[in-house]
Design an enzyme around this catalytic site. Structure first.
Site, PDB file in Angstrom:
ATOM      1  NE  ARG A 120      -5.943   1.249   3.729  1.00  0.00           N
ATOM      2  CZ  ARG A 120      -7.078   1.774   3.303  1.00  0.00           C
ATOM      3  NH1 ARG A 120      -7.095   2.986   2.790  1.00  0.00           N
ATOM      4  NH2 ARG A 120      -8.204   1.105   3.399  1.00  0.00           N
ATOM      5  CB  THR A 145      -3.805   5.637  11.919  1.00  0.00           C
ATOM      6  OG1 THR A 145      -2.970   4.648  11.301  1.00  0.00           O
ATOM      7  CG2 THR A 145      -3.731   5.477  13.432  1.00  0.00           C
ATOM      8  CG  ASP A 173      -8.736  -6.186   1.508  1.00  0.00           C
ATOM      9  OD1 ASP A 173      -7.828  -6.682   0.803  1.00  0.00           O
ATOM     10  OD2 ASP A 173      -8.511  -5.698   2.622  1.00  0.00           O
ATOM     11  CG  ASP A 205      -9.024  -9.830   2.473  1.00  0.00           C
ATOM     12  OD1 ASP A 205      -7.948 -10.337   2.832  1.00  0.00           O
ATOM     13  OD2 ASP A 205      -9.743  -9.141   3.231  1.00  0.00           O
TER      14      ASP A 205
HETATM   15  C1  PRP Z   1      -4.166  -2.154   0.245  1.00  0.00           C
HETATM   16  C2  PRP Z   1      -3.719  -1.925  -1.171  1.00  0.00           C
HETATM   17  C3  PRP Z   1      -2.727  -0.812  -1.033  1.00  0.00           C
HETATM   18  C4  PRP Z   1      -3.286   0.006   0.106  1.00  0.00           C
HETATM   19  C5  PRP Z   1      -3.932   1.236  -0.470  1.00  0.00           C
HETATM   20  O1  PRP Z   1      -3.262  -2.897   0.965  1.00  0.00           O
HETATM   21  O2  PRP Z   1      -3.187  -3.058  -1.776  1.00  0.00           O
HETATM   22  O3  PRP Z   1      -1.410  -1.256  -0.732  1.00  0.00           O
HETATM   23  O4  PRP Z   1      -4.278  -0.817   0.747  1.00  0.00           O
HETATM   24  O5  PRP Z   1      -4.356   2.059   0.551  1.00  0.00           O
HETATM   25  P1  PRP Z   1      -3.747   3.509   0.780  1.00  0.00           P
HETATM   26  O6  PRP Z   1      -3.663   4.158  -0.543  1.00  0.00           O
HETATM   27  O7  PRP Z   1      -4.758   4.151   1.689  1.00  0.00           O
HETATM   28  O8  PRP Z   1      -2.417   3.357   1.447  1.00  0.00           O
HETATM   29  P2  PRP Z   1      -3.525  -3.325   2.481  1.00  0.00           P
HETATM   30  O9  PRP Z   1      -3.102  -2.272   3.427  1.00  0.00           O
HETATM   31  O10 PRP Z   1      -4.951  -3.793   2.607  1.00  0.00           O
HETATM   32  O11 PRP Z   1      -2.518  -4.499   2.693  1.00  0.00           O
HETATM   33  P3  PRP Z   1      -2.525  -5.974   2.093  1.00  0.00           P
HETATM   34  O12 PRP Z   1      -2.270  -5.826   0.608  1.00  0.00           O
HETATM   35  O13 PRP Z   1      -1.394  -6.626   2.806  1.00  0.00           O
HETATM   36  O14 PRP Z   1      -3.852  -6.608   2.362  1.00  0.00           O
HETATM   37  N1  URA Z   2      -7.277  -1.224  -0.179  1.00  0.00           N
HETATM   38  C1  URA Z   2      -8.098  -2.078  -0.827  1.00  0.00           C
HETATM   39  O1  URA Z   2      -7.746  -3.244  -1.041  1.00  0.00           O
HETATM   40  N2  URA Z   2      -9.291  -1.612  -1.232  1.00  0.00           N
HETATM   41  C2  URA Z   2      -9.690  -0.349  -1.022  1.00  0.00           C
HETATM   42  O2  URA Z   2     -10.824  -0.004  -1.424  1.00  0.00           O
HETATM   43  C3  URA Z   2      -8.830   0.509  -0.331  1.00  0.00           C
HETATM   44  C4  URA Z   2      -7.621   0.053   0.064  1.00  0.00           C
END
Ligand code: PRP
Ligand code: URA
Length: 225
Positions: free
Chosen positions: A120, A124, A216, A219
Site C-alpha cells: 500500500r 494514497t 502492521d 512488521d
Molecule cells: C498490508 C497487508 C495487506 C494490506 C491491506 O500490507 O498485509 O496486504 O496492507 O491493506 P489494504 O486492504 O488497505 O490494501 P502492506 O501494504 O503493509 O505491505 P507489506 O505486507 O509488504 O508490509
Molecule cells: N495492514 C496492516 O498490516 N495492518 C493494518 O491494520 C492495515 C493494513
C-alpha cells in the site's frame, strides 16, 4: 464487534451485514487471535499462532474442495477412496500472506503456491503491484488468496483482478482481521469471493490501519518494526 454469542458456534458464521463474509468464532481461533492482538506478543509467537490459525481455518474452508473416488490397493485388497480432484493453489499476498502459508501447507501439502506482490502506498493507501507468479494452470482448481489484513480492500481486490485475468473463477480469501471498509469493497467488486476471517473489526483509522486490529502484520511477522 462480533454479532454472535460467545458460545454455540463451532462453524464459521455468515455475517448478517456481509453475505461475502464468514467469521470464525471457534474458541481456539479466538484464543490465538487474542495473543496476536496483544502488543506484548513477540515475533516468534506471533508467527506460530498465525500459522496455527491459518491451519484451523483451512480445515473448515477446505470442506468445499471437490473430491473424486479412486481405486486404491491396501495391503489386503482393492477398495475405493476419495482424493482431491482438482489442484489447489495458495496465493499469499506479499509480504504478510507468507505468514499464514506454512500453516495451510501443513494441511494441504500437495498445494501449489503462487505469489502476488502488492504494497500500500502510505499516503494514497492505493495498492502498488510489483510481482506475480502462478502455476500455468492456476485456474484448474480452487485458489486460496491469503492475507491476514483486509483494510481498505485495495490489495485484495487487485489480487482477485489479477487472478481473474488468468481465468480463476473459484477464489476464496483467508484473512485474520478485516475492516468493514474492505469487506464492503470486496462485496461490491468481487461478490462471489467468500472472505473467511477471525474478526471483523470496528473501522479504519486515518492512516488506514484496522482498529483495534493488531498493528502492521508484516512488521510483526518479520520483526521489521
Ligand atoms: C498490508 C497487508 C495487506 C494490506 C491491506 O500490507 O498485509 O496486504 O496492507 O491493506 P489494504 O486492504 O488497505 O490494501 P502492506 O501494504 O503493509 O505491505 P507489506 O505486507 O509488504 O508490509
Ligand atoms: N495492514 C496492516 O498490516 N495492518 C493494518 O491494520 C492495515 C493494513
Amino acid at each position: 464487534m462480533c454479532p454472535f454469542p460467545a458460545t454455540l458456534h463451532r462453524m464459521p458464521q455468515k455475517h448478517p451485514d456481509f453475505p461475502n463474509l464468514h467469521v470464525f468464532v471457534h474458541p481456539l481461533i479466538q484464543q490465538k487471535l487474542t495473543q496476536l492482538r496483544d502488543n506484548r506478543t513477540n515475533t516468534e509467537t506471533f508467527r506460530r499462532r498465525l500459522n496455527e490459525i491459518a491451519g484451523l481455518m483451512t480445515f473448515q474452508i477446505s470442506r468445499e474442495f471437490p473430491t473424486a473416488e479412486i481405486e486404491v490397493e491396501t495391503p489386503l485388497e482393492m477398495t475405493t477412496s476419495r482424493v482431491l480432484s482438482k489442484p489447489v493453489t495458495l496465493v499469499p499476498i506479499l509480504r504478510a500472506g507468507i505468514g499464514m502459508t506454512d500453516g495451510i501447507l501443513a494441511l494441504v501439502p500437495e498445494a501449489r503456491v503462487g505469489h502476488i506482490g502488492v504494497y500500500r502506498d502510505e499516503v494514497t493507501l492505493k495498492p502498488v503491484a510489483y510481482y506475480a507468479k502462478f502455476p500455468p494452470d492456476v485456474a484448474a482448481g480452487p485458489v486460496l488468496l491469503i492475507d491476514p489484513m483486509l483494510a481498505t480492500g485495495g490489495s485484495a481486490s487487485h489480487a482477485v483482478n489479477v487472478l481473474r485475468e488468468r481465468g480463476c473463477d473459484d477464489v476464496r480469501m483467508i484473512c485474520l482481521v478485516c475492516a468493514p471498509e474492505g469487506v464492503r469493497k470486496m462485496l461490491q467488486e468481487h461478490p462471489d469471493v467468500m472472505v473467511y476471517t477471525a474478526a471483523l473489526d470496528r473501522q479504519l483509522n486515518d492512516k488506514g490501519y484496522i482498529m483495534p486490529g493488531l498493528g502492521d502484520a508484516g512488521d510483526r511477522i518479520f520483526g521489521t518494526q
